[in-house]
Scaffold this active site. Structure first.
Site, PDB file in Angstrom:
ATOM      1  N   ARG A  52      22.689  70.468   9.209  1.00  0.00           N
ATOM      2  CA  ARG A  52      22.909  71.615  10.075  1.00  0.00           C
ATOM      3  C   ARG A  52      21.551  72.016  10.903  1.00  0.00           C
ATOM      4  NH1 ARG A  52      26.501  71.815   6.317  1.00  0.00           N
ATOM      5  NH2 ARG A  52      24.612  71.139   5.054  1.00  0.00           N
ATOM      6  N   THR A  53      20.403  71.979  10.065  1.00  0.00           N
ATOM      7  CA  THR A  53      19.143  72.382  10.875  1.00  0.00           C
ATOM      8  C   THR A  53      18.841  71.366  11.932  1.00  0.00           C
ATOM      9  OG1 THR A  53      18.562  73.357   8.692  1.00  0.00           O
ATOM     10  CG2 THR A  53      16.719  73.308  10.406  1.00  0.00           C
ATOM     11  N   LYS A  82       2.683  55.375   4.928  1.00  0.00           N
ATOM     12  CA  LYS A  82       1.429  54.701   4.876  1.00  0.00           C
ATOM     13  C   LYS A  82       0.304  55.825   4.533  1.00  0.00           C
ATOM     14  CE  LYS A  82       3.196  52.358   8.975  1.00  0.00           C
ATOM     15  NZ  LYS A  82       3.046  52.418  10.379  1.00  0.00           N
ATOM     16  N   ARG A 103      10.878  69.952   8.850  1.00  0.00           N
ATOM     17  CA  ARG A 103      11.222  70.168   7.504  1.00  0.00           C
ATOM     18  C   ARG A 103      10.534  69.455   6.577  1.00  0.00           C
ATOM     19  NH1 ARG A 103      17.256  70.574   5.414  1.00  0.00           N
ATOM     20  NH2 ARG A 103      16.904  72.647   6.294  1.00  0.00           N
ATOM     21  N   HIS A 131      12.818  79.340   5.261  1.00  0.00           N
ATOM     22  CA  HIS A 131      13.403  78.677   6.012  1.00  0.00           C
ATOM     23  C   HIS A 131      13.734  79.675   7.185  1.00  0.00           C
ATOM     24  CE1 HIS A 131      16.295  76.095   7.846  1.00  0.00           C
ATOM     25  NE2 HIS A 131      16.932  75.839   6.835  1.00  0.00           N
TER      26      HIS A 131
END
Ligand code: CP
Length: 310
Positions: A52-53, A82, A103, A131
């Protein structure tokens, strides 16, 4: 908009919230040929899975006429593998994009990104931290469904300890009046002391309740959440918390007829699919609202004449 980055809900005041929601209402009706963000680029950096986000931010940017660059598994397929730091990655990506949605699995990562970024950084979820854009779309959905955000009785159910959506939404109620929160969680995952302290500071009433059946007839909103397997240290701890609170046809039989049920999704087994056709089951409408709220946010952060000055 006075906020430059969006990393936590405490950055917002009531006036900004109202302005954002009015903008989201406007976005529902935006003509397809309107392109206020034409020529702008959004980067989505996702170190944790998302449906969704990430996709709703990308859809929002495309619907505003902008473009998107994206890494959907940055933990593995960006140079993080890395050893590149979040700070260095953001310093690079800000040269490619006008705003960054991030995120990350570590709480505080969005703050670290914002601290070095010269373009707006939006927190799409930082571990068990916050969030904020989910909370904004959750409260917008409540307003859209019930016509108000004040004077509501709201049950927050499930994983309130690691659940960043419930944590952010509880904090966002600090901007409302006359709210009564009920925390219904398995004993291992109660609402955190930091959120309770924020509610105390804003005189938001809250209490804990173990018996969901007692709560259901008396609340306006039930905000169900998933018990998050990925946040528990051991399988035993997870198993002790799962399946304690499930919303099914029997639960909906007890539910206030005027109430709505929200869930940030994804769900696993905490809402039975049999209740999906009930008009009080608002979670799919809630997910759709994410596009409008994120359109509004991007527009306020990026559109000409609305450039952040922070
Ligand atoms: N609600 C939410 O954050 O969903 P995703 O994990 O799919 O983005």
């Amino acid at each position: 908009m006075t906020v430059r980055h969006v990393v936590e809900v405490a950055q917002f005041d009531r006036a900004e919230l109202e302005r954002l929601f009015a903008r989201a209402d406007h976005m529902r009706e935006l003509p397809p040929d309107a392109a206020p963000l034409r020529g702008r680029i959004l980067a989505t950096l996702f170190y944790e899975p998302s449906t969704r986000t990430r996709l709703s931010f990308e859809a929002a940017m495309l619907r505003l006429g902008g473009q998107v660059i994206s890494t959907e598994n940055a933990r593995e397929f960006s140079s993080a593998i890395k050893g590149e730091t979040v700070e260095d990655t953001v310093r690079i990506v800000e040269g490619y994009a006008d705003a960054i949605v991030i995120r990350h699995h570590e709480q505080g990562a969005a703050h670290r990104a914002a601290a070095v970024a010269s373009v707006p950084v939006i927190n799409g979820g930082d571990g068990p931290g916050e969030h904020p854009t989910q909370a904004l779309l959750d409260l917008y959905t409540i307003r859209h469904e019930l016509g108000r955000i004040d004077g509501l009785r709201v049950a927050l159910v499930g994983d309130l300890r690691f659940g960043r959506t419930a944590r952010s939404l509880a904090r966002l109620f600090c901007l409302t009046e006359g709210t009564e929160l009920v925390f219904v969680s398995p004993q291992a995952v109660p609402m955190g002391a930091d959120v309770r302290a924020a509610l105390d500071a804003h005189d938001v009433a809250y209490r804990d309740e173990q018996d969901l059946a007692i709560v259901l007839p008396h609340v306006d909103v039930v905000y169900q959440t998933r018990i998050q397997r990925e946040r528990f240290a051991t399988a035993e701890e997870f198993e002790a918390s799962r399946g304690v609170y499930v919303l099914d046809a029997a639960s909906f039989g007890r539910l206030n007829p005027q109430a709505i049920v929200l869930h940030p999704l994804p769900r696993v087994d905490e809402i039975a699919a049999e209740v999906d056709p009930d008009p009080r089951a608002a979670y799919f409408r809630q997910a759709r609202n994410g596009v409008f709220v994120r359109m509004a946010l991007l527009d306020l952060l990026l559109a000409d004449g609305e450039r952040p000055n922070g």
